[in-house]
Scaffold this motif. Structure first.
Motif, PDB file in Angstrom:
ATOM      1  N   VAL A  34      56.644  33.274  34.105  1.00 17.36           N
ATOM      2  CA  VAL A  34      56.772  34.450  34.974  1.00 17.36           C
ATOM      3  C   VAL A  34      55.797  35.529  34.529  1.00 17.36           C
ATOM      4  CG1 VAL A  34      58.325  36.350  35.595  1.00 17.36           C
ATOM      5  CG2 VAL A  34      59.142  33.985  35.715  1.00 17.36           C
ATOM      6  N   ARG A  35      55.717  35.783  33.227  1.00 14.81           N
ATOM      7  CA  ARG A  35      54.774  36.797  32.717  1.00 14.81           C
ATOM      8  C   ARG A  35      53.325  36.397  32.996  1.00 14.81           C
ATOM      9  NH1 ARG A  35      58.640  37.113  28.656  1.00 14.81           N
ATOM     10  NH2 ARG A  35      57.494  35.654  27.331  1.00 14.81           N
ATOM     11  N   GLU A  36      53.041  35.108  32.877  1.00 11.78           N
ATOM     12  CA  GLU A  36      51.688  34.617  33.160  1.00 11.78           C
ATOM     13  C   GLU A  36      51.316  34.864  34.625  1.00 11.78           C
ATOM     14  OE1 GLU A  36      49.431  30.296  33.413  1.00 11.78           O
ATOM     15  OE2 GLU A  36      51.192  30.487  32.139  1.00 11.78           O
ATOM     16  N   LEU A  37      52.208  34.523  35.542  1.00 13.62           N
ATOM     17  CA  LEU A  37      51.944  34.771  36.971  1.00 13.62           C
ATOM     18  C   LEU A  37      51.803  36.262  37.243  1.00 13.62           C
ATOM     19  CD1 LEU A  37      54.245  32.232  38.843  1.00 13.62           C
ATOM     20  CD2 LEU A  37      51.773  32.465  39.082  1.00 13.62           C
ATOM     21  N   ASP A  38      52.675  37.064  36.646  1.00 13.35           N
ATOM     22  CA  ASP A  38      52.624  38.513  36.811  1.00 13.35           C
ATOM     23  C   ASP A  38      51.254  39.034  36.379  1.00 13.35           C
ATOM     24  OD1 ASP A  38      53.895  41.356  36.862  1.00 13.35           O
ATOM     25  OD2 ASP A  38      53.155  41.153  34.813  1.00 13.35           O
ATOM     26  N   GLN A  39      50.807  38.619  35.216  1.00 11.07           N
ATOM     27  CA  GLN A  39      49.522  39.095  34.701  1.00 11.07           C
ATOM     28  C   GLN A  39      48.366  38.650  35.592  1.00 11.07           C
ATOM     29  OE1 GLN A  39      48.856  38.319  30.573  1.00 11.07           O
ATOM     30  NE2 GLN A  39      46.787  39.126  30.615  1.00 11.07           N
ATOM     31  N   MET A  40      48.382  37.405  36.036  1.00  9.21           N
ATOM     32  CA  MET A  40      47.299  36.916  36.898  1.00  9.21           C
ATOM     33  C   MET A  40      47.271  37.691  38.216  1.00  9.21           C
ATOM     34  SD  MET A  40      47.193  32.756  36.210  1.00  9.21           S
ATOM     35  CE  MET A  40      48.485  32.437  37.344  1.00  9.21           C
ATOM     36  N   MET A  41      48.448  37.964  38.786  1.00 11.70           N
ATOM     37  CA  MET A  41      48.505  38.696  40.044  1.00 11.70           C
ATOM     38  C   MET A  41      47.961  40.112  39.888  1.00 11.70           C
ATOM     39  SD  MET A  41      52.211  37.405  41.475  1.00 11.70           S
ATOM     40  CE  MET A  41      52.150  38.334  43.028  1.00 11.70           C
ATOM     41  N   VAL A  42      48.388  40.795  38.846  1.00 10.40           N
ATOM     42  CA  VAL A  42      47.941  42.179  38.633  1.00 10.40           C
ATOM     43  C   VAL A  42      46.439  42.221  38.352  1.00 10.40           C
ATOM     44  CG1 VAL A  42      48.161  44.185  37.115  1.00 10.40           C
ATOM     45  CG2 VAL A  42      50.219  43.028  37.962  1.00 10.40           C
ATOM     46  N   GLU A  43      45.946  41.288  37.534  1.00  7.12           N
ATOM     47  CA  GLU A  43      44.506  41.266  37.250  1.00  7.12           C
ATOM     48  C   GLU A  43      43.689  40.997  38.508  1.00  7.12           C
ATOM     49  OE1 GLU A  43      43.992  38.425  34.099  1.00  7.12           O
ATOM     50  OE2 GLU A  43      44.776  39.804  32.584  1.00  7.12           O
ATOM     51  N   ASP A  44      44.145  40.071  39.337  1.00  6.09           N
ATOM     52  CA  ASP A  44      43.433  39.775  40.578  1.00  6.09           C
ATOM     53  C   ASP A  44      43.444  40.996  41.493  1.00  6.09           C
ATOM     54  OD1 ASP A  44      41.980  38.314  42.413  1.00  6.09           O
ATOM     55  OD2 ASP A  44      43.683  37.139  43.116  1.00  6.09           O
ATOM     56  N   PHE A  45      44.588  41.656  41.594  1.00  9.74           N
ATOM     57  CA  PHE A  45      44.685  42.850  42.421  1.00  9.74           C
ATOM     58  C   PHE A  45      43.750  43.944  41.897  1.00  9.74           C
ATOM     59  CE2 PHE A  45      46.476  47.091  42.952  1.00  9.74           C
ATOM     60  CZ  PHE A  45      46.376  47.211  44.325  1.00  9.74           C
ATOM     61  N   GLU A  46      43.760  44.170  40.597  1.00 13.98           N
ATOM     62  CA  GLU A  46      42.914  45.221  40.028  1.00 13.98           C
ATOM     63  C   GLU A  46      41.435  44.935  40.254  1.00 13.98           C
ATOM     64  OE1 GLU A  46      44.336  45.457  36.005  1.00 13.98           O
ATOM     65  OE2 GLU A  46      45.915  46.888  36.557  1.00 13.98           O
ATOM     66  N   ARG A  47      41.048  43.667  40.200  1.00 10.54           N
ATOM     67  CA  ARG A  47      39.656  43.296  40.480  1.00 10.54           C
ATOM     68  C   ARG A  47      39.311  43.654  41.924  1.00 10.54           C
ATOM     69  NH1 ARG A  47      37.801  39.650  43.299  1.00 10.54           N
ATOM     70  NH2 ARG A  47      39.663  38.360  43.324  1.00 10.54           N
ATOM     71  N   GLN A  48      40.204  43.306  42.850  1.00 17.04           N
ATOM     72  CA  GLN A  48      39.962  43.623  44.259  1.00 17.04           C
ATOM     73  C   GLN A  48      39.951  45.132  44.492  1.00 17.04           C
ATOM     74  OE1 GLN A  48      42.053  41.353  47.275  1.00 17.04           O
ATOM     75  NE2 GLN A  48      42.455  39.723  45.784  1.00 17.04           N
ATOM     76  N   GLU A  49      40.838  45.843  43.823  1.00 17.84           N
ATOM     77  CA  GLU A  49      40.897  47.297  43.939  1.00 17.84           C
ATOM     78  C   GLU A  49      39.584  47.926  43.465  1.00 17.84           C
ATOM     79  OE1 GLU A  49      44.343  50.439  42.885  1.00 17.84           O
ATOM     80  OE2 GLU A  49      43.567  49.320  41.168  1.00 17.84           O
ATOM     81  N   ASP A  50      39.039  47.426  42.357  1.00 16.50           N
ATOM     82  CA  ASP A  50      37.754  47.922  41.849  1.00 16.50           C
ATOM     83  C   ASP A  50      36.626  47.657  42.846  1.00 16.50           C
ATOM     84  OD1 ASP A  50      38.977  48.809  39.544  1.00 16.50           O
ATOM     85  OD2 ASP A  50      38.312  47.115  38.308  1.00 16.50           O
ATOM     86  N   GLU A  51      36.669  46.487  43.501  1.00 13.47           N
ATOM     87  CA  GLU A  51      35.653  46.153  44.500  1.00 13.47           C
ATOM     88  C   GLU A  51      35.730  47.111  45.696  1.00 13.47           C
ATOM     89  OE1 GLU A  51      36.291  42.020  45.423  1.00 13.47           O
ATOM     90  OE2 GLU A  51      35.539  41.354  43.468  1.00 13.47           O
ATOM     91  N   VAL A  52      36.938  47.439  46.109  1.00 10.54           N
ATOM     92  CA  VAL A  52      37.110  48.388  47.220  1.00 10.54           C
ATOM     93  C   VAL A  52      36.549  49.747  46.825  1.00 10.54           C
ATOM     94  CG1 VAL A  52      38.820  49.673  48.580  1.00 10.54           C
ATOM     95  CG2 VAL A  52      39.092  47.203  48.247  1.00 10.54           C
ATOM     96  N   MET A  53      36.891  50.194  45.635  1.00  7.64           N
ATOM     97  CA  MET A  53      36.411  51.495  45.171  1.00  7.64           C
ATOM     98  C   MET A  53      34.882  51.517  45.105  1.00  7.64           C
ATOM     99  SD  MET A  53      37.426  53.581  41.675  1.00  7.64           S
ATOM    100  CE  MET A  53      39.048  52.894  41.723  1.00  7.64           C
ATOM    101  N   ALA A  54      34.298  50.456  44.598  1.00  2.14           N
ATOM    102  CA  ALA A  54      32.837  50.387  44.514  1.00  2.14           C
ATOM    103  C   ALA A  54      32.200  50.415  45.903  1.00  2.14           C
ATOM    104  CB  ALA A  54      32.418  49.124  43.758  1.00  2.14           C
ATOM    105  N   ALA A  55      32.790  49.700  46.843  1.00  2.00           N
ATOM    106  CA  ALA A  55      32.255  49.682  48.211  1.00  2.00           C
ATOM    107  C   ALA A  55      32.343  51.071  48.842  1.00  2.00           C
ATOM    108  CB  ALA A  55      33.012  48.657  49.062  1.00  2.00           C
ATOM    109  N   LEU A  56      33.435  51.775  48.613  1.00  2.00           N
ATOM    110  CA  LEU A  56      33.592  53.123  49.172  1.00  2.00           C
ATOM    111  C   LEU A  56      32.606  54.101  48.524  1.00  2.00           C
ATOM    112  CD1 LEU A  56      37.478  53.282  49.475  1.00  2.00           C
ATOM    113  CD2 LEU A  56      35.824  53.056  51.337  1.00  2.00           C
TER     114      LEU A  56
END
Length: 98
Positions: free
Chosen positions: A38-60
């Protein structure tokens, strides 16, 4: 809050596993590996989200809309979309039509 708190996300992952993958849930529970999975999935999900969030911020920033009202609205909308995509990727729901 996107993503949800760690406790809420971990409870959601456990519930998803119980509903969508009951054999894995029970096997991992019996072997004592459920919490780490469960912790492994949680970490992978948050890391993937944060990567996408950074990409959005960079595009803006590249579009010079970061910090504007329109940019803020776009950022929040795209964060919600990104979280939805992450959940769909890591916790897909299969509806049994039988």
């Amino acid at each position: 809050m996107i993503p949800p708190s760690r406790n809420l996300l971990e409870r959601s992952i456990r519930r998803w596993m119980l509903d969508q993958r009951p054999q894995d849930f029970h096997r991992l529970t019996q072997s004592g590996e459920l919490d780490s999975r469960v912790r492994e999935l949680d970490q992978m999900m948050v890391e993937d989200f944060e990567r996408q969030e950074d990409e959005v911020m960079a595009a803006l920033m590249k579009a010079n809309t970061w910090g504007t009202q329109a940019g803020t609205q776009e950022f929040h909308m795209r964060r919600l979309q990104a979280w939805g995509e992450v959940v769909a990727q890591y916790l897909p729901v299969v509806i049994d039509s039988a």
